[in-house]
Design a protein around this motif. Structure first.
Motif, PDB file in Angstrom:
ATOM      1  N   ASN A 172      11.206   2.129  -6.186  1.00  0.00           N
ATOM      2  CA  ASN A 172      10.994   1.207  -5.075  1.00  0.00           C
ATOM      3  C   ASN A 172      10.026   1.753  -4.033  1.00  0.00           C
ATOM      4  N   THR A 173       9.457   2.923  -4.311  1.00  0.00           N
ATOM      5  CA  THR A 173       8.470   3.511  -3.407  1.00  0.00           C
ATOM      6  C   THR A 173       7.233   2.629  -3.317  1.00  0.00           C
ATOM      7  N   ASN A 174       6.727   2.470  -2.118  1.00  0.00           N
ATOM      8  CA  ASN A 174       5.513   1.674  -1.918  1.00  0.00           C
ATOM      9  C   ASN A 174       4.316   2.422  -2.493  1.00  0.00           C
ATOM     10  N   LEU A 175       3.434   1.718  -3.197  1.00  0.00           N
ATOM     11  CA  LEU A 175       2.250   2.340  -3.769  1.00  0.00           C
ATOM     12  C   LEU A 175       1.330   2.799  -2.650  1.00  0.00           C
ATOM     13  N   ASP A 176       0.700   3.957  -2.858  1.00  0.00           N
ATOM     14  CA  ASP A 176      -0.048   4.590  -1.772  1.00  0.00           C
ATOM     15  C   ASP A 176      -1.200   3.762  -1.231  1.00  0.00           C
ATOM     16  N   ASN A 177      -1.917   3.051  -2.091  1.00  0.00           N
ATOM     17  CA  ASN A 177      -3.029   2.233  -1.589  1.00  0.00           C
ATOM     18  C   ASN A 177      -3.027   0.856  -2.245  1.00  0.00           C
ATOM     19  N   ALA A 178      -1.843   0.243  -2.206  1.00  0.00           N
ATOM     20  CA  ALA A 178      -1.722  -1.093  -2.789  1.00  0.00           C
ATOM     21  C   ALA A 178      -2.681  -2.052  -2.101  1.00  0.00           C
ATOM     22  N   SER A 179      -3.295  -2.925  -2.886  1.00  0.00           N
ATOM     23  CA  SER A 179      -4.313  -3.825  -2.342  1.00  0.00           C
ATOM     24  C   SER A 179      -3.671  -5.073  -1.757  1.00  0.00           C
ATOM     25  N   THR A 180      -4.037  -5.373  -0.541  1.00  0.00           N
ATOM     26  CA  THR A 180      -3.572  -6.615   0.078  1.00  0.00           C
ATOM     27  C   THR A 180      -4.751  -7.513   0.437  1.00  0.00           C
ATOM     28  N   ALA A 181      -5.953  -6.944   0.418  1.00  0.00           N
ATOM     29  CA  ALA A 181      -7.128  -7.708   0.847  1.00  0.00           C
ATOM     30  C   ALA A 181      -7.813  -8.433  -0.304  1.00  0.00           C
ATOM     31  N   LEU A 227       5.033  -6.360  -2.003  1.00  0.00           N
ATOM     32  CA  LEU A 227       5.022  -4.907  -1.812  1.00  0.00           C
ATOM     33  C   LEU A 227       6.455  -4.375  -1.752  1.00  0.00           C
ATOM     34  N   PRO A 228       6.756  -3.275  -2.430  1.00  0.00           N
ATOM     35  CA  PRO A 228       8.097  -2.686  -2.348  1.00  0.00           C
ATOM     36  C   PRO A 228       8.396  -2.226  -0.926  1.00  0.00           C
ATOM     37  N   THR A 229       9.628  -2.405  -0.501  1.00  0.00           N
ATOM     38  CA  THR A 229       9.996  -2.048   0.876  1.00  0.00           C
ATOM     39  C   THR A 229      11.221  -1.143   0.957  1.00  0.00           C
ATOM     40  N   LEU A 230      11.854  -0.853  -0.171  1.00  0.00           N
ATOM     41  CA  LEU A 230      13.110  -0.101  -0.147  1.00  0.00           C
ATOM     42  C   LEU A 230      12.921   1.405  -0.141  1.00  0.00           C
ATOM     43  N   GLY A 231      11.689   1.888  -0.417  1.00  0.00           N
ATOM     44  CA  GLY A 231      11.438   3.327  -0.425  1.00  0.00           C
ATOM     45  C   GLY A 231      12.142   4.019  -1.570  1.00  0.00           C
ATOM     46  N   LYS A 232      12.784   5.169  -1.278  1.00  0.00           N
ATOM     47  CA  LYS A 232      13.468   5.938  -2.321  1.00  0.00           C
ATOM     48  C   LYS A 232      14.853   5.380  -2.640  1.00  0.00           C
ATOM     49  N   SER A 233      15.307   4.400  -1.878  1.00  0.00           N
ATOM     50  CA  SER A 233      16.655   3.868  -2.078  1.00  0.00           C
ATOM     51  C   SER A 233      16.612   2.563  -2.859  1.00  0.00           C
ATOM     52  N   SER A 234      17.777   2.021  -3.137  1.00  0.00           N
ATOM     53  CA  SER A 234      17.883   0.748  -3.849  1.00  0.00           C
ATOM     54  C   SER A 234      18.997  -0.070  -3.209  1.00  0.00           C
TER      55      SER A 234
END
Length: 482
Positions: A425-434, A460-467
């Motif tokens: 659930n970690t957010n990708l480091d440079n996920a594209s939103t544009a 985009l994932p928002t939970l980080g290391k948790s679930s």
């Protein structure tokens, strides 16, 4: 309130009758000691989120779901043969079922029951009915004593791996064509999540590996696979920012005092270690003081990398064309399969939401249970629905959509996570939103998922290391705890 009491295990047994553990579907409405049979956890006093109409995508694999409601789950019991067959057909044809906000008579709704069967389907390789092939990490005890004819037969092991390689490649090709949204590769040491471009906010194919070791990361580098360590880099960036703030604060308070290393941390090893000992020669004691050799210096530099092995921080992210190199690396990786122990010679488990070459259709196990909870010196009915098996993200979302309609917008759930996958659930480091999402996602509707499920998994994932551990719907709005 009643369901909260239920989850906190304020329950007393009324009868000792328990349904059999081998139930494929519902075992009727038995009254039992839920605290013993369902192993309910005591909820942590975390503050839940504010009510929302959708919960965030959870990319971890769940081993078990326990739904609770004040309304019965009789609609999930004893599916007719025609309803079961229709559910399988709907899955294979990727038929989309859109139920009304509230189903008036859930037990009489064939549409609901067929959709329920459809939501339980997943695909697996290899398929060995006498072995539980998920989870694989820490599964040695469950496999010990089971028949494993390939463990001492090299020719059989090669045949299994050859067949597995064909299935793995088939899944990747489907993913690349956006006909498969995602899939998991579950080895006895780590798990890999492959996601199609357009999911989790990324404009390219991604693969996340967890947990990793220094040896695995070194082997990937040697094969030319470019990858990042999102959690390690995030932590490093955070420390640098904190250091800059501390340095500015110290400089303001005492300009002559330099910054000392943080408490509990060793100073970073210098590249000029040999030169740093030149002053010993001037004193004539260079032979009496033991200098660290090159190996010691190297070990100091690699200390942090070794320390994060097997931890969530070891998560590795591979993107774009490097995922194809990773595919070939995994197919040829000798350490992918155990060479000793109960899992020796057994290829990794492939889990997918859609059909693929060599995949076997499986269904999650479901059963409904009726229990009684004592509230204010009286017993009240509590209804539950238990789902067991590798519950992937699309299944969790599909089931909640059904329960939303069938349980009139009110239910709770305890979710049991396969812990090594929570870090996905970690957010990708440079996920594209544009970038233009229409171009990225234009083919994804053909991947076999419900449009609403696909929309959720695209965020985009928002939970980080948790679930998500606890999910509740009230008045058609979700709150959750992670």
């Amino acid at each position: 309130c009643l369901m909260r009491l239920f989850f906190l295990q304020f329950l007393e047994p009324v009868c000792e009758d328990k349904p059999t553990k081998s139930a494929e579907h519902s075992e009727g409405t038995n009254i039992l000691t839920l605290a013993d049979d369902l192993h309910l956890p005591v909820l942590t006093p975390d503050v839940p989120t504010s009510p929302k109409h959708e919960f965030p995508a959870d990319w971890s694999i769940k081993t078990r779901l326990l739904f609770m409601s004040s309304q019965p789950f009789t609609w999930a019991e004893h599916l007719k043969a025609q309803e079961e067959a229709q559910g399988f057909a709907q899955h294979c044809r990727a038929a989309e079922t859109n139920l009304p906000q509230s189903v008036q008579e859930p037990k009489l709704s064939a549409e609901l029951r067929c959709a329920f069967q459809q939501s339980l389907v997943y695909w697996l390789h290899p398929s060995l009915p006498w072995l539980q092939l998920f989870p694989r990490i820490g599964a040695d005890r469950k496999i010990t004593g089971k028949a494993c004819p390939w463990s001492q037969d090299e020719a059989l092991q090669q045949a299994l791996m050859s067949d597995w390689s064909v299935s793995f490649t088939s899944l990747y090709n489907l993913l690349k064509a956006k006909l498969c949204p995602y899939f998991y590769v579950c080895t006895y040491q780590f798990t890999v999540l492959f996601r199609a471009a357009g999911l989790a906010g990324s404009d390219v194919i991604t693969a996340m590996i967890s947990p990793t070791t220094r040896g695995l990361r070194e082997a990937m580098r040697n094969e030319g696979i470019e990858f990042s360590l999102p959690l390690t880099e995030e932590s490093r960036t955070r420390k640098q920012k904190n250091s800059e703030v501390n340095l500015e604060t110290e400089a303001a308070n005492s300009p002559e005092v330099g910054k000392s290393p943080e408490e509990g941390e060793e100073p970073a090893p210098s590249d000029d270690d040999d030169e740093s000992f030149s002053w010993l020669e001037e004193m004539g004691v260079q032979d009496k003081v033991k200098k660290p050799d090159a190996i010691s210096i190297k070990l100091r530099k690699e200390k942090h990398e070794v320390q994060m092995d097997h931890k969530p921080e070891s998560l590795a992210l591979v993107k774009g064309t490097n995922t194809f190199t990773l595919l070939n690396f995994l197919i040829n990786c000798k350490s992918l399969v155990a060479v000793a122990g109960p899992q020796a010679g057994l290829p990794p488990t492939l889990l997918s939401p859609i059909a693929f070459r060599g995949g076997t259709m499986q269904t999650l196990k479901a059963r409904s249970i009726n229990a009684k909870a004592r509230v204010h010196l009286a017993y009240e009915d509590i209804f539950s629905l238990e789902i067991v098996g590798p519950v992937m993200p699309h299944s969790l979302h599909s089931l909640t959509m059904l329960l939303k309609s069938a349980q009139r917008g009110a239910f709770s759930a305890v979710l049991y996570t396969h812990e090594p996958t929570a870090v996905f659930n970690t957010n990708l480091d440079n996920a594209s939103t544009a970038l233009n999402k229409e171009n990225i996602c234009k083919d994804l509707p053909n991947c076999g998922l419900h449009s609403k499920t696909l929309e959720q998994l695209s965020q985009l994932p928002t939970l980080g290391k948790s679930s998500i551990r606890f999910l509740e719907m009230k008045d058609y709005a979700y709150t959750w705890r992670s």
